[in-house]
Scaffold this motif. Structure first.
Motif, PDB file in Angstrom:
ATOM      1  N   LEU A 183      22.737  60.962  33.255  1.00 49.99           N
ATOM      2  CA  LEU A 183      24.010  61.378  33.844  1.00 49.99           C
ATOM      3  C   LEU A 183      23.695  62.091  35.151  1.00 49.99           C
ATOM      4  CD1 LEU A 183      25.983  62.712  30.738  1.00 49.99           C
ATOM      5  CD2 LEU A 183      26.382  60.571  31.992  1.00 49.99           C
ATOM      6  N   ALA A 184      24.375  61.674  36.208  1.00 49.46           N
ATOM      7  CA  ALA A 184      24.118  62.230  37.531  1.00 49.46           C
ATOM      8  C   ALA A 184      25.443  62.509  38.236  1.00 49.46           C
ATOM      9  CB  ALA A 184      23.289  61.251  38.364  1.00 49.46           C
ATOM     10  N   LEU A 185      25.549  63.673  38.839  1.00 44.32           N
ATOM     11  CA  LEU A 185      26.705  64.005  39.665  1.00 44.32           C
ATOM     12  C   LEU A 185      26.331  63.743  41.111  1.00 44.32           C
ATOM     13  CD1 LEU A 185      29.602  65.260  39.394  1.00 44.32           C
ATOM     14  CD2 LEU A 185      28.565  67.411  40.150  1.00 44.32           C
ATOM     15  N   VAL A 186      27.139  62.914  41.789  1.00 42.59           N
ATOM     16  CA  VAL A 186      26.802  62.524  43.155  1.00 42.59           C
ATOM     17  C   VAL A 186      27.894  62.972  44.123  1.00 42.59           C
ATOM     18  CG1 VAL A 186      25.504  60.527  42.324  1.00 42.59           C
ATOM     19  CG2 VAL A 186      27.899  60.246  43.004  1.00 42.59           C
ATOM     20  N   CYS A 187      27.532  62.987  45.376  1.00 42.47           N
ATOM     21  CA  CYS A 187      28.441  63.412  46.437  1.00 42.47           C
ATOM     22  C   CYS A 187      29.539  62.374  46.667  1.00 42.47           C
ATOM     23  CB  CYS A 187      27.631  63.612  47.719  1.00 42.47           C
ATOM     24  SG  CYS A 187      28.612  64.097  49.153  1.00 42.47           S
ATOM     25  N   ALA A 235      33.279  64.924  44.091  1.00 39.93           N
ATOM     26  CA  ALA A 235      32.054  64.384  43.512  1.00 39.93           C
ATOM     27  C   ALA A 235      32.393  63.408  42.403  1.00 39.93           C
ATOM     28  CB  ALA A 235      31.183  65.530  42.972  1.00 39.93           C
ATOM     29  N   SER A 236      31.381  62.654  41.962  1.00 39.82           N
ATOM     30  CA  SER A 236      31.577  61.659  40.912  1.00 39.82           C
ATOM     31  C   SER A 236      30.445  61.763  39.898  1.00 39.82           C
ATOM     32  CB  SER A 236      31.594  60.246  41.498  1.00 39.82           C
ATOM     33  OG  SER A 236      32.637  60.102  42.452  1.00 39.82           O
ATOM     34  N   LEU A 237      30.819  61.700  38.616  1.00 38.18           N
ATOM     35  CA  LEU A 237      29.828  61.679  37.551  1.00 38.18           C
ATOM     36  C   LEU A 237      29.531  60.225  37.201  1.00 38.18           C
ATOM     37  CD1 LEU A 237      28.155  63.358  35.487  1.00 38.18           C
ATOM     38  CD2 LEU A 237      30.059  63.019  33.882  1.00 38.18           C
ATOM     39  N   LEU A 238      28.251  59.846  37.279  1.00 37.67           N
ATOM     40  CA  LEU A 238      27.822  58.485  37.009  1.00 37.67           C
ATOM     41  C   LEU A 238      26.838  58.451  35.856  1.00 37.67           C
ATOM     42  CD1 LEU A 238      26.925  57.327  40.659  1.00 37.67           C
ATOM     43  CD2 LEU A 238      29.178  57.264  39.557  1.00 37.67           C
ATOM     44  N   SER A 239      26.817  57.339  35.143  1.00 40.09           N
ATOM     45  CA  SER A 239      25.686  57.068  34.266  1.00 40.09           C
ATOM     46  C   SER A 239      24.736  56.175  35.050  1.00 40.09           C
ATOM     47  CB  SER A 239      26.124  56.382  32.966  1.00 40.09           C
ATOM     48  OG  SER A 239      26.545  55.058  33.212  1.00 40.09           O
ATOM     49  N   ALA A 240      23.447  56.373  34.848  1.00 39.07           N
ATOM     50  CA  ALA A 240      22.439  55.601  35.567  1.00 39.07           C
ATOM     51  C   ALA A 240      21.419  55.081  34.571  1.00 39.07           C
ATOM     52  CB  ALA A 240      21.761  56.466  36.627  1.00 39.07           C
ATOM     53  N   ASP A 241      21.271  53.767  34.520  1.00 39.37           N
ATOM     54  CA  ASP A 241      20.241  53.132  33.698  1.00 39.37           C
ATOM     55  C   ASP A 241      19.120  52.692  34.616  1.00 39.37           C
ATOM     56  OD1 ASP A 241      21.985  53.464  31.632  1.00 39.37           O
ATOM     57  OD2 ASP A 241      22.597  51.368  31.511  1.00 39.37           O
ATOM     58  N   ALA A 262      24.028  65.865  43.513  1.00 45.34           N
ATOM     59  CA  ALA A 262      24.378  67.276  43.687  1.00 45.34           C
ATOM     60  C   ALA A 262      23.169  68.144  43.347  1.00 45.34           C
ATOM     61  CB  ALA A 262      25.551  67.634  42.782  1.00 45.34           C
ATOM     62  N   GLY A 263      22.890  69.091  44.230  1.00 44.64           N
ATOM     63  CA  GLY A 263      21.787  70.004  44.001  1.00 44.64           C
ATOM     64  C   GLY A 263      20.422  69.451  44.345  1.00 44.64           C
ATOM     65  N   ASP A 264      20.373  68.272  44.954  1.00 42.32           N
ATOM     66  CA  ASP A 264      19.082  67.666  45.307  1.00 42.32           C
ATOM     67  C   ASP A 264      18.630  68.206  46.660  1.00 42.32           C
ATOM     68  OD1 ASP A 264      16.868  66.119  45.818  1.00 42.32           O
ATOM     69  OD2 ASP A 264      17.792  64.242  45.168  1.00 42.32           O
ATOM     70  N   GLU A 265      17.650  69.093  46.631  1.00 35.71           N
ATOM     71  CA  GLU A 265      17.178  69.719  47.866  1.00 35.71           C
ATOM     72  C   GLU A 265      16.230  68.826  48.645  1.00 35.71           C
ATOM     73  OE1 GLU A 265      15.501  73.475  46.819  1.00 35.71           O
ATOM     74  OE2 GLU A 265      17.409  74.339  46.145  1.00 35.71           O
ATOM     75  N   LYS A 266      15.731  67.761  48.031  1.00 37.72           N
ATOM     76  CA  LYS A 266      14.748  66.891  48.678  1.00 37.72           C
ATOM     77  C   LYS A 266      15.403  65.708  49.385  1.00 37.72           C
ATOM     78  CE  LYS A 266      10.128  65.077  47.589  1.00 37.72           C
ATOM     79  NZ  LYS A 266       9.309  66.215  48.026  1.00 37.72           N
ATOM     80  N   PHE A 286      21.799  68.216  39.455  1.00 41.94           N
ATOM     81  CA  PHE A 286      22.617  67.648  38.382  1.00 41.94           C
ATOM     82  C   PHE A 286      22.086  66.263  38.048  1.00 41.94           C
ATOM     83  CE2 PHE A 286      26.970  68.278  36.393  1.00 41.94           C
ATOM     84  CZ  PHE A 286      26.798  67.267  35.447  1.00 41.94           C
ATOM     85  N   LEU A 287      21.025  66.226  37.262  1.00 45.95           N
ATOM     86  CA  LEU A 287      20.458  64.985  36.751  1.00 45.95           C
ATOM     87  C   LEU A 287      19.950  65.267  35.344  1.00 45.95           C
ATOM     88  CD1 LEU A 287      19.702  62.029  37.177  1.00 45.95           C
ATOM     89  CD2 LEU A 287      17.517  62.790  38.128  1.00 45.95           C
TER      90      LEU A 287
END
Length: 334
Positions: A183-187, A235-241, A262-266, A286-287
């Motif tokens: 589960l990942a929250l993206v911009c 933002a959007s919550l995604l499932s990622a396979d 979200a929250g990815d500093e790299k 958020f991963l």
């Protein structure tokens, strides 16, 4: 079975081992770390680099996977002269891992790994999951990581409790027969529906003095399938396979299609990360490795890990549009 010199001769004599079938598929460096208990990784890699370790009579790389019947030469190693006194685990972490077990049987251990904890020591980190678990379970005869998660990622982490289980899990991973869902929250608002990102990745690319992973035609095949779960304005919550297990794969693929995590500093968007921290209270990447399913010895094991209360709180605030008190950005939920 393994043929070896008596333990008392370890520090002064060459050992010659024949690799048993249950160790087939294991990386050589991991095998040596277990055989030379207490040896630092720097020593393992040094004797490999100098050619003192021989496999079937020849020099060998650390990531070589062993085969049943391989003949291994291990040089004399005086461990007592090379290792530092054991360090004590940080307070609280061992207890957290004891409470983090999601599934356990005679072959497997599946943990809900907390964000902020590396899976193994290295690069200034004295303890990771595997070292803490071995300290917690000193009588466990075998315990090895079956795969890895980034330090900032939480969720399902599989460990093998037998060499045979490790071999079968790693074979299944290489064959793409293990289902791992994140589960990942993206911009931003994800308007792509189900989307497959097939973009090759190359790691250890230097950018501004920092080692990165990037999309490039010269990279290794990497395939991620994204699917929307909940869509919000910000933002959007995604499932990622993930169908391949490349370093930072989800993070780089999401950024590649214009929706960094979200929250990815790299690889993320600094303005978006700041807003997520100050307005919605997100204090980490958020991963989350939400579930893992694998076949092992004719049986299927399916395990899921719930989102932490902190991540649930962020989603609740996004859903209601209710901003929360600002939290200190850049901290994990540990």
């Amino acid at each position: 079975m393994l043929q070896m010199m008596p333990p008392a001769a370890e520090s002064t004599m060459v050992r010659h081992l024949e690799i048993a079938p249950e160790y087939a598929g294991q990386r050589l460096d991991n095998f040596l770390l277990r055989e030379l208990k207490g040896a630092p990784k720097s020593l393992i890699y040094r004797i490999l680099r100098k050619g003192e370790v021989r496999l079937n009579g020849g020099r060998v790389q650390p990531d070589r996977r062993l085969s049943a019947g391989d003949k291994l030469r291990i040089p004399p190693v005086r461990l007592g002269e090379r290792i530092q006194p054991p360090l004590r685990p940080p307070p609280g972490w061992a207890e957290r891992l004891r409470d983090a077990v999601l599934h356990e049987d005679r072959e497997l251990l599946v943990l809900d790994k907390p964000a902020g904890l590396a899976v193994h020591k290295g690069s200034g980190i004295d303890f990771g999951v595997i070292e803490l678990l071995r300290a917690l379970r000193p009588d466990e005869p075998f315990l090895e990581l079956a795969h890895r998660l980034d330090r900032e990622t939480s969720g399902c982490l599989v460990l093998a409790r037998t060499p045979e289980a490790l071999r079968r899990i790693q074979e299944a991973l290489r064959a793409g027969l293990v289902e791992k869902r994140y589960l990942a929250l993206v911009c931003g608002y994800w308007n792509h529906g189900k989307r497959e990102v097939n973009a090759p990745l190359r790691r250890n690319v230097l950018r501004g003095g920092e080692r990165m992973v990037e999309v490039t035609a010269e990279g290794k095949t990497a395939l991620t399938r994204f699917q929307p779960v909940s869509l919000f304005k910000a933002a959007s919550l995604l499932s990622a396979d993930i169908l391949t297990g490349r370093t930072h794969q989800i993070r780089v693929h999401a950024a590649h299609v214009g929706h960094p995590l979200a929250g990815d500093e790299k690889y993320g968007d600094s303005a978006f990360n700041l807003a997520m921290a100050e307005r919605w209270g997100l204090r980490r990447l958020f991963l989350h490795a939400h579930s893992v399913t694998l076949a092992l010895g004719g049986r299927e094991v399916a395990v899921s890990a719930p989102l932490s209360p902190e991540l649930k709180m962020v989603l609740d605030r996004l859903a209601t549009g209710t901003a929360g008190p600002a939290g200190p950005a850049g901290q994990g939920d540990n």
